[in-house]
Every structure is written in structure tokens, then in C-alpha cells.
Design a protein around this motif. Structure first.
Motif, short mmCIF file in Angstrom:
data_model
loop_
_atom_site.label_atom_id
_atom_site.label_comp_id
_atom_site.label_asym_id
_atom_site.label_seq_id
_atom_site.Cartn_x
_atom_site.Cartn_y
_atom_site.Cartn_z
N VAL B 28 -9.47 -1.50 1.03
CA VAL B 28 -8.31 -1.54 0.13
C VAL B 28 -7.29 -2.58 0.63
O VAL B 28 -6.68 -3.30 -0.15
CB VAL B 28 -7.66 -0.14 0.04
CG1 VAL B 28 -6.36 -0.18 -0.76
CG2 VAL B 28 -8.64 0.87 -0.57
N TYR B 208 0.97 4.72 -4.31
CA TYR B 208 -0.44 4.97 -3.96
C TYR B 208 -1.08 6.09 -4.78
O TYR B 208 -2.12 6.60 -4.40
CB TYR B 208 -0.60 5.22 -2.45
CG TYR B 208 0.01 6.48 -1.93
CD1 TYR B 208 -0.73 7.67 -1.90
CD2 TYR B 208 1.30 6.50 -1.44
CE1 TYR B 208 -0.17 8.84 -1.41
CE2 TYR B 208 1.85 7.66 -0.95
CZ TYR B 208 1.12 8.82 -0.93
OH TYR B 208 1.65 9.97 -0.44
N ILE B 214 -1.67 1.50 -0.47
CA ILE B 214 -2.05 2.19 0.78
C ILE B 214 -1.09 3.34 1.07
O ILE B 214 -1.52 4.45 1.40
CB ILE B 214 -2.06 1.19 1.96
CG1 ILE B 214 -3.15 0.13 1.73
CG2 ILE B 214 -2.30 1.91 3.28
CD1 ILE B 214 -3.20 -0.95 2.77
N ALA B 215 0.19 3.10 0.96
CA ALA B 215 1.22 4.13 1.17
C ALA B 215 2.53 3.51 0.72
O ALA B 215 2.62 2.30 0.52
CB ALA B 215 1.30 4.57 2.63
N TYR B 246 2.25 -2.35 3.30
CA TYR B 246 2.34 -1.47 2.15
C TYR B 246 2.88 -2.19 0.91
O TYR B 246 2.47 -1.92 -0.21
CB TYR B 246 3.26 -0.28 2.47
CG TYR B 246 2.78 0.55 3.65
CD1 TYR B 246 1.44 0.88 3.80
CD2 TYR B 246 3.67 0.99 4.62
CE1 TYR B 246 1.00 1.63 4.87
CE2 TYR B 246 3.24 1.76 5.69
CZ TYR B 246 1.90 2.07 5.82
OH TYR B 246 1.48 2.82 6.88
#
Lengths: 363, 363
Positions: B28, B208, B214-215, B246
Motif C-alpha cells: 500500500v 484509511y 495507511i493511517a 500518511y
């Protein structure tokens, strides 16, 4: 053009730089991930191979039962102090007046945790055993920062540290280590990380100072302490679904740089000696005790900046990126040695400092 | 072998999966960074092109003056509520009994911010205007979660939402949106993000969930609100030196998926209809109003698991990765549609659900 150039511009434009590992660019991430197998699974809310293996490795390195990865040291340290305060049922701790919690965290410790801080020692010097013995109020925890960054990264004698640790244990005071730059002080103390950490109940280590990761921190201690820290990590909003971008880079650069801390320390001493040989320049400490130190100029900032810009532009060596004013006629900058210094030709550095000395000599 | 296989194992081993965008793997990150120019500079403690441009883009999308990137929604939302409580000088807020702050954050709102929460509505249904009007105590802020995740992602009628917003403004109650899945509800409401957000004083969005970053999270509102949120972000330990891993991924996947929310929504309705056609199976809501819904099984979990494992192993379609028990003879799972569904051959899905229906029919 030159007229508009800032000190930072001239530093960034210089072919060589004396400090740091390199620019804080996306390449720091790419150097780790470009060659990594993409099928590796993310950590999930503090669980999974990626985070658990790194935490175990850090626990082993620090000689503690467990370690927990945090997004930041700010979060990790407030939580450590909160846990020790809860344990004793007393919301009072002590630390240095220039402690990170006191000057860089917008009073988070007070606003979020309602913990009172007692400031020990004068801002200009280290906390001593006498300071701790002289405490007028009971505290739950004493925080020591090694090295004490805001005064040039000074360190107490190891025997003083041992004596403070012994005294705190006798008095039922928890001892927490702000070891943001813990690895950087081991060559001076000639001790392992575990030996230093054995003097403390809890330890915080940054993964983006000497290690040179992207961001993140590790908090270590006994299992009951780290388990409590995970609950607080969730409360703080730090238990992210994925922390692997920080963990995998921290792991990579730790392996790459862990054994280079002695080299950075020797280079810091070498560089400080050369700086101290320049007129109007001195370092704090005079002889560094880690890879970091502060360099002071006995010149008003407004007059020093054009001189530094000229030196950096004409010699191609970046010496100083920014200056903090400390008075009408003095200013300083922080220098942390990293991978860059070894790639800087000695002759170029010597020439650059000669130029600096020449221009400051006219001052 | 089969005997030891868990439900998650059989789901992960299946050739196709009905939900999500793909595995939460390092790929990702690599899909975004492998082709990125490494010279791009990191954000630095909330400043710099990478973070400022993304924040501006999110502010524009949400129709708010400013937006701030946070490491997590947990942090962003506690801070939003704290700011509104400080503004009114009253540490009391109201939200749904199954609000993220109430059930997933280890009581951070109380332990860190000392804010009292009033639980509105029954756990099984949405908050209504009548609930808000019936409040017995004054509050600083009402938090609404759209969609209400823990009850299958239900949504109030838009007119109800407008009426609640109007009432709160009249009463001097700030209205905060837990919009973790905000983009996912726009196709149902047939409104822009800015239109929905205009009903709220502050908005949180996750990067996300449907976006698939990702976060990280975004908090948006008026400038005075977001400026205060930055101070609290530092206090929480969320003002990281670098958040770019991120931010850059969030930006990338937002561009990629922003216009696919309508597709996910249509697919969710299609899938839910097929599931509802299976014996012992029903979805909540019966007709989804976003890309997510819950699927309920009128079968004890211990007996359902081997059936699902058998279906997933024999048909190669991953339907369910985990089950939550809701009683001695019922259990459920959450399903969020993403990129994977479009790649799943319809014939394979039909066959898989026929198998499920056949085995549950014998039950």
C-alpha cells in the motif's frame, strides 16, 4: 540575489554540510522501502510481527522487560510520568527547567494530565544529587535527560548518576530517563545501553535523532509499566492502526548507525576543537560528550548572519543553518554530527573555518 | 489441516474476497512511494508543502476554512470536543452510546480531558431530533456519527439532520461530525461533502476507511478552531516531526477513490440483496445507505464458523473474516465494499452464496 539569501538558504545550497545524516526528504523512506517485499503485512493497533519484533529488539537493547513503540516522545514521556504518578497517588514530578516537557509541549503534562512539575537546578547547569536531596516536596518521579540537550548536551559523571539512582530507589522516587539521544552518549560513558538503563525505572528513546529514522519513539520498562502505557497510548490517540512506516525505517537505520555512535562522538570532538580555534567562537561543552554540542558566537546575530552566508557561499561548506539569539551580542546554534561529516573533505572544512576566523577576526 | 483452519485463515487463503481494497500490506505504501521523487522534503512539525497543500485540499473538499492533519481520529475528536467545551466553559458533551469515544478509546475523553458524556438514544437506533430536544442537561457539543458504524452504518434522513443542526445552532450547542466514513455516504445523500459539513461546526474524516490510506485523520473547521486544535495536537504528542508517510498516501488514494464511492455504494446494495436471499442471513440496514453494512447470521457462531470455512475453502471466495457474537444463536460481521468487489467474478460469488444458502438451509 545574495542580499535576499537567508542563512538557511546558503546552508542548504552548500555542497557539503557538517551536521546531520542528510536532508529530511522522502528518500529517507524510499531507501528502506524501495527494496522491501510488499507482501509484508502491516502492524494492526500495536499487534503483529513488524511491531512486536522491533519492540522485543528494543527491550533487549535497553535491558528492559518490554518496550512499546510510540508515534512520539512527547506522548511516551507524558504517559510514563502519568503512570508513575498514578502508582504513588501523587501528581508531582521533578525535572530540569529546560526539560522538553516544560518548554516544547504546550504544557501537555498539566493540561492533559494535571501533573505539577518541580523545576530542579538552574537552567544553565545539570541536576545534581544535592538538588534531588534538597527537594522540598515529595514527588512520584524524577526525569533526567541524558544528554541535557538545551545546554549543549552536557552529561553528569556516571558516578553522580549512580548516586542519584540509588537515592531515588531509597526514597521511593521513580527515575525516568529522557534518552532521546541515549545511544549517542554510550561512547563517552563507555557503558552499554542496558547498563545505563538499569539505573532507571523507565526509559524513552527517540528513533529519529542519532538513529535518523522518520519519526517515533520507544518506551521501555517492566511489563506492568509497558502494559499500562499501551492503555494510555490508546487514550492519547497514539495507538494507530499502522505505525510500520516509522518502525521499519527505525529498524533499518538503527542497524545501519548503532555502531557509528563512537565515530560521530569522535568527529564532534574534532569539529568542536576546530571551532574553538576560531575567534569569537566557543562550544558548549568545550569538549563534547556526545555527537551533539552547541556553538556560541560572541557576535550579534544580525552581524553574524551575513558573515556566515558569505563563508557558506564562497567555501561551499554549510556550517550553520539557523541561529538562536541569547542576548544583544551573542547567539548560538546546535550541531549534531551524523553521516555527512565523514564525507566532508577535511581540507574544505579547514578552509571554511579559516575564512570564518578571518572574517570574525576583523570584528 | 481443515480442522485447525480458522475462519480468518480460510478468508485470507481464498482467491477472491468480497470486501475491502486489498491486504493491509507494505505494498500500500510502495505503490505510492516507489515512483515518487525522493527529493521531496518532509513536512516539519505541521509545516511545509506536503502537509499544507493536503490540508488546503481537504479544507476545500469539506467546505471549511481550514483543515489539520492528525495521526488518528481518536486524537482529533477528543481535541474537537475539548475545544468546544473550553469555549463554553462546560465539560459535557452528548453522543450515541456506541460512539467510538465511548467504546474504543479506553475512556480517553474522561481520563485526559475530564469531559462528561451524555449517551443519547438507545444503542440499537440513531439519534433523533427528539432525543436532542429531550436533553436534561446543558451540553457544549453534540457529536453525530455518519454513518453510525456500530449499527450497520445507518443514516438519518437528511431533513432530520438539517433539523438537528438548526436546533443546535439555536440552542448554542456546537455540532461535531464523526465523518470517519463521510465520503462513503455522499452517494446516498446526493450531496457534496461541503453541503453535509455545512451543517456542522467541526468535522473529522478518516483517510484509511473508504479512502484506503495507511493511517491518519483530518479535522476541519473555522480557523480559530483549527489553530486551537494544533496546540492540543502538540499536547497530545501528535505533532510529529514527519507525517508525510500518511499524508502522501492519503492524497494518492483519495485521488484514486474519491469518485468510486458511488460504485462501492451500488455494489454494497447488490451484495446485501444477494446475502439477504440466503437462509438464516440478513443485513443491517436491509438496504445499505453507504459502502458498509453488517451481515447477521441466525446461527450460533460455533456452528457457523465451520460452514463458512467450508464455503470459503471450496468456492475460493472469502466472505467473512471474523464473527462477533451477539447472543447464544446469533452473530454478525461488518462488510465494507472497496476495490476488490469489482474484480470478483459474479458467477463465483453466486456459486459461493448458493453453497452458503444450501448449508444454512440444512441448519
Amino acid at each position: 540575489m545574495t542580499k535576499e539569501t537567508t542563512l538557511a538558504d546558503s546552508y542548504n545550497a552548500a555542497e557539503y554540510k557538517i551536521a546531520g545524516h542528510g536532508p529530511r526528504s522522502v528518500q529517507v523512506l524510499k531507501d528502506v522501502f524501495d527494496s522491501l517485499d510488499g507482501s509484508l503485512l502491516s502492524d494492526m493497533y500495536g499487534k503483529g510481527e513488524v511491531i512486536e519484533e522491533f519492540q522485543q529488539r528494543m527491550a533487549d537493547l535497553l535491558g528492559k522487560e518490554r518496550a512499546v513503540f510510540f508515534p512520539s516522545g512527547t506522548m511516551a514521556q507524558q504517559i510514563a510520568l502519568r503512570i508513575w504518578c498514578e502508582e504513588k497517588g501523587l501528581k508531582r514530578v521533578a525535572y530540569h527547567p529546560l526539560c522538553h516537557l516544560e518548554i516544547h509541549e504546550e504544557n501537555g503534562l498539566k493540561e492533559l494530565h494535571h501533573i505539577e512539575s518541580v523545576l530542579l537546578a538552574d537552567p544553565e547547569r545539570l541536576i545534581t544529587l544535592e538538588d534531588v536531596k534538597g527537594l522540598q516536596e515529595d514527588i512520584s518521579c524524577l526525569l533526567l535527560e541524558l544528554p541535557q540537550r538545551e545546554i549543549g548536551g552536557q552529561l553528569p559523571a556516571y558516578e553522580e548518576l549512580e548516586a542519584i539512582s540509588r537515592y531515588c530507589r531509597e526514597q521511593g522516587i521513580r527515575l525516568h530517563l529522557d534518552g532521546a539521544r541515549l545511544l549517542e552518549i554510550l561512547p563517552y560513558y563507555q557503558r552499554t545501553a542496558a547498563e545505563v538503563c538499569s539505573l532507571f525505572d523507565s526509559v524513552y528513546l527517540s528513533v529519529y535523532k542519532g538513529i535518523g529514522g522518520i519519526a517515533g519513539a520507544v518506551l521501555a520498562g517492566e511489563r506492568s509499566f509497558t502494559e499500562a502505557s499501551k492503555v494510555w497510548k490508546r487514550r492519547h490517540g497514539g495507538d494507530l492502526i499502522s505505525l510500520y512506516p516509522y518502525i521499519i525505517t527505525a529498524d533499518h537505520y538503527l542497524r545501519q548507525r548503532q555502531d557509528k555512535m563512537g565515530q560521530y562522538y569522535e568527529e564532534a570532538k574534532e569539529l568542536a576543537a576546530q571551532l574553538n580555534a576560531c575567534r569569537q567562537v566557543s562550544t558548549l561543552p568545550q569538549t563534547p560528550v556526545s555527537s551533539m554540542f552547541h556553538v556560541y558566537f560572541n557576535v550579534p546575530r544580525a552581524q553574524l548572519e551575513p558573515i556566515l552566508i558569505q563563508v557558506q557561499e564562497t567555501t561551499g561548506v554549510g556550517l550553520i543553518a539557523y541561529l538562536n539569539e541569547t542576548g544583544p551580542s551573542t547567539c548560538y546554534s546546535e550541531i549534531s554530527l551524523g553521516d555527512r561529516y565523514a564525507g566532508l573533505p577535511k581540507e574544505r572544512l579547514r578552509h571554511s573555518l579559516q575564512e570564518l576566523d578571518r572574517l570574525l577576526g576583523e570584528f
